[in-house]
Design a protein around this motif. Structure first.
Motif, mmCIF file in Angstrom:
data_model
loop_
_atom_site.group_PDB
_atom_site.id
_atom_site.type_symbol
_atom_site.label_atom_id
_atom_site.label_comp_id
_atom_site.label_asym_id
_atom_site.label_seq_id
_atom_site.Cartn_x
_atom_site.Cartn_y
_atom_site.Cartn_z
ATOM 1 N N GLN A 100 -2.154 2.620 -19.772
ATOM 2 C CA GLN A 100 -1.221 1.426 -19.898
ATOM 3 C C GLN A 100 -1.889 0.410 -20.589
ATOM 4 N N VAL B 89 1.285 6.964 -12.404
ATOM 5 C CA VAL B 89 1.448 6.219 -11.463
ATOM 6 C C VAL B 89 1.717 4.835 -11.927
ATOM 7 N N GLY B 90 0.582 4.176 -12.304
ATOM 8 C CA GLY B 90 0.262 3.015 -12.688
ATOM 9 C C GLY B 90 1.438 2.654 -14.007
ATOM 10 N N SER C 266 4.309 0.026 -13.703
ATOM 11 C CA SER C 266 4.505 -1.224 -14.738
ATOM 12 C C SER C 266 5.981 -1.154 -15.213
ATOM 13 N N LEU D 178 7.937 -2.851 -12.641
ATOM 14 C CA LEU D 178 7.743 -3.916 -12.320
ATOM 15 C C LEU D 178 8.569 -5.075 -13.559
ATOM 16 N N GLY D 179 8.468 -4.335 -14.810
ATOM 17 C CA GLY D 179 9.110 -4.807 -16.020
ATOM 18 C C GLY D 179 10.388 -4.672 -15.868
ATOM 19 N N LYS D 180 11.084 -4.265 -15.052
ATOM 20 C CA LYS D 180 12.464 -4.057 -14.494
ATOM 21 C C LYS D 180 13.177 -3.126 -15.613
ATOM 22 N N SER E 284 4.388 3.251 -1.087
ATOM 23 C CA SER E 284 4.299 1.999 -1.526
ATOM 24 C C SER E 284 5.784 1.357 -1.118
ATOM 25 N N ASN E 285 6.652 2.469 -0.471
ATOM 26 C CA ASN E 285 7.898 1.915 -0.219
ATOM 27 C C ASN E 285 8.734 1.326 -1.591
#
Lengths: 305, 305
Positions: free
Chosen positions: B44, B74-75, B79, B82-84, B108-109
C-alpha cells in the motif's frame, strides 16, 4: 555513566500511512537490551532505514489487534527466520495474536529456526510481563474499541556510586562494598558497621517510560504511569475533531496533555496522528497550553529517557 | 488507439527487503481495469509512492503463501475499509489465504465496508479465474515449495478497424458494420454479402502477459504461456548459485531466459532478486546470452505490453 534508555520512533501514523508517516512501531534500547513496541506494516523496513539492528530485539510488545499496530509482525518474524535466528524471541500481546501468527506459519509450512515464547496480556490490571535484572516491563489497561494495553518500562535501582574520598580514609572489605553499592548498610561479623549514606552518593533516580496507544481519554490510567520520565500518549486528533475522537475511542492532543499533567509525567511525546493532518504543529500548540514539556514524535528520531 | 495494457512493478525482491527493493507486488492496468498481482508487505505504501490509485483495484491475485508475496494484503484491505470502499473486491489465491484474512478480521472485530469474493486457485491445471468483456485471467501451475500458481492475462480480440475508403464506396447497414467489426462476414436478409477481409483491416493481435513467480526451472510451464508478449519470470539467483536455486525451488537468470526462449515470449522481465545481489547487472548479462530481449524489472517503472 547512565546506561542507555531511549526510544526510537519507527512509525507514528494512525490508520492510513500517508505524508511519509508509517504505522506505529518503536524500538526501545535499555542498556544492552532492545525491545520493540508495536509493529505496524513495514516496521522491518523502518528498522533498516533507521539502522536499528532488528536481530538484537528479543522482546516484542503488541498493544492491540488493530492492523496498524501489528501487521508488520509476521514479516519481521519471517525475516528473523530467513536470517537463521536461533535466539528465543518473546512476544507479549493480546489473546488472538498467537492464533494469527500460527495460522500464517501453518499455511506457509514454516518451522521457525528459533523458539517464540508467547505471553498473553490482560487488559484488566497492571501485569508484570518481563522481570529483567536491570528493568521491569508491565502492561496496563487502556480503553479502546478492542482489548488494549499500554506498556510501562521501569529501570531497577542501579548500583550506588561510592564516595572515593571515604574509601581512601578506610579500607572496607569487599562484602561491605557490594552491600553498600546495593543500597544496604553493612554489619560485619566483627561488629563493624558501614552506613550507605556515609559511603555512597544518593541513588540515581530510576527512569521510566510509558506507552499509551491507542486509548480514549481515560484518567484512570494515570495510576499506572505516575511520574514517568517520558510518556508517549496517542494524539490522533485535534480538539476540533473531539467528537470523532470520542466515537473512535481515540484522544486529542489536549487530552494527551491532560493525562501527562495529571500523571505528573516529566515529558510528553505525542504520536499516532490521524492522516487528516499533514501539518502537525497545531497538535503541539494545543498540548502546550496544558502541558508545556511536549514534543511531536518524529520518525527516525531517538528520545532519551 | 490500443487500450492500455501495462504493468507497474511495485516490488521485486525476494526474502528480505534490502537495497531499497521491496517485496513482490505489481499493478496491471488493462483498459479501465486495475489488477494487483501479489501483495508483499508495504504494497500500500508502494502504490501511493508510485501514484497508482489503490481504490481502482477490483481484482487481487496471490501466487502463493510465502510472506513476501502476500503480507501486505490485510493492510491494504484494512485501508480500503478505512476509506469506506463499497465496491466488491475479488481475491484469487491458494487455499488458506481466506482463513488468514478472516482470522485477522475476526480478531480485530472488523466488518468490512465492502464484500470480498474469494476464489481459490488450483495448482494442478490451467484455470480461468476472470472472464472480463475485454480480457481473461487464468492461473496455471508453477513448481515451488508450496502450492503456487502463475497468472496469464490475455486480451480478447478487439473490434476490427474499418477501411474508410471502402465504406465511402458503399453504404453498409449498421448491422453489417457491427458484424464486420466483430470479425464476422455479414449476409443480409436480402442476400447482400460483405466479407470481413474486404472491409476491415486485419485484426490487431491480442496481447498477453504472464507472471511466473515463484518457481523452480520447470519447462512444463511453457505450455501455458506460449508466445506471450511479456513474460515476468522470477530470477532469484545467478547460475553461480544454481545449487541454492534448486534447493529453494527458485530459478536462475539463465533458467528464466531458457523459459522465455522455449515459450517464444517476445520479451522477458526479470524479478524476485535475492537480497544477496546488490548489483543486478550480471543477472541481465547472464540472461541475454540465452534470450536477448530481456530487462531487469525496476520498482516504480511501467512496462507496456
Amino acid at each position: 555513566m547512565k546506561p542507555e534508555f531511549e526510544v526510537t520512533i519507527l512509525g507514528n501514523t494512525s490508520s492510513i500511512p500517508v505524508h511519509g508517516r508509517n504505522h506505529t512501531a518503536q524500538a526501545v534500547q535499555i542498556g544492552q537490551e532492545w525491545l520493540l513496541i508495536d509493529c505496524g506494516e513495514a516496521t522491518q523496513i523502518q528498522l533498516r532505514k533507521f539502522k536499528v539492528k532488528a536481530s538484537k530485539i528479543d522482546h516484542i510488545f503488541i498493544s492491540h489487534l488493530h492492523g496498524d499496530h501489528y501487521l508488520g509482525l509476521v514479516g519481521l518474524l519471517s525475516s528473523f527466520h530467513l536470517g537463521k535466528r536461533s535466539r528465543p524471541l518473546s512476544i507479549y500481546g493480546p489473546k488472538g495474536l498467537d492464533e494469527i501468527i500460527t495460522t500464517h506459519f501453518r499455511w506457509s509450512n514454516t518451522r521457525l529456526t528459533y523458539p517464540i515464547h508467547y505471553q498473553e496480556t490482560k487488559d484488566n490490571q497492571l501485569n508484570l510481563l518481563l522481570n529483567h535484572p536491570k528493568f521491569m516491563v508491565y502492561s496496563f489497561p487502556l480503553k479502546h474499541r478492542l482489548p488494549t494495553t499500554g506498556f510501562l518500562i521501569r529501570e531497577k535501582p542501579r548500583l550506588r556510586n561510592l564516595i572515593k574520598a571515604k574509601l581512601e580514609e578506610q579500607k572496607l572489605p569487599i562484602e561491605a562494598i557490594n552491600s553498600l553499592r546495593q543500597g544496604m548498610d553493612y554489619i560485619g561479623v566483627d561488629g563493624s558497621f558501614y552506613a550507605v549514606r556515609e559511603f555512597c552518593y544518593p541513588p540515581e533516580p530510576v527512569r521510566s517510560y510509558a506507552y499509551c496507544s491507542d486509548t480514549i481519554f481515560w484518567p484512570e490510567l494515570i495510576e499506572y504511569i505516575q511520574g514517568v520520565d517520558l510518556l508517549y500518549h496517542e494524539s490522533t486528533f485535534l480538539e476540533a475533531d473531539k467528537q470523532r475522537a470520542d466515537l473512535t475511542y481515540h484522544s486529542t492532543a489536549s487530552q494527551a496533555a491532560e493525562i501527562a499533567k495529571l500523571s505528573k509525567a516529566k515529558k510528553l511525546l505525542l504520536g499516532h496522528f490521524s492522516s487528516r493532518y499533514k501539518d502537525l504543529s497545531p497538535m503541539k500548540a494545543e498540548a502546550e497550553n496544558i502541558f508545556p514539556e511536549v514534543e511531536l514524535s518524529e520518525e527516525g528520531k531517538t528520545y532519551s529517557i
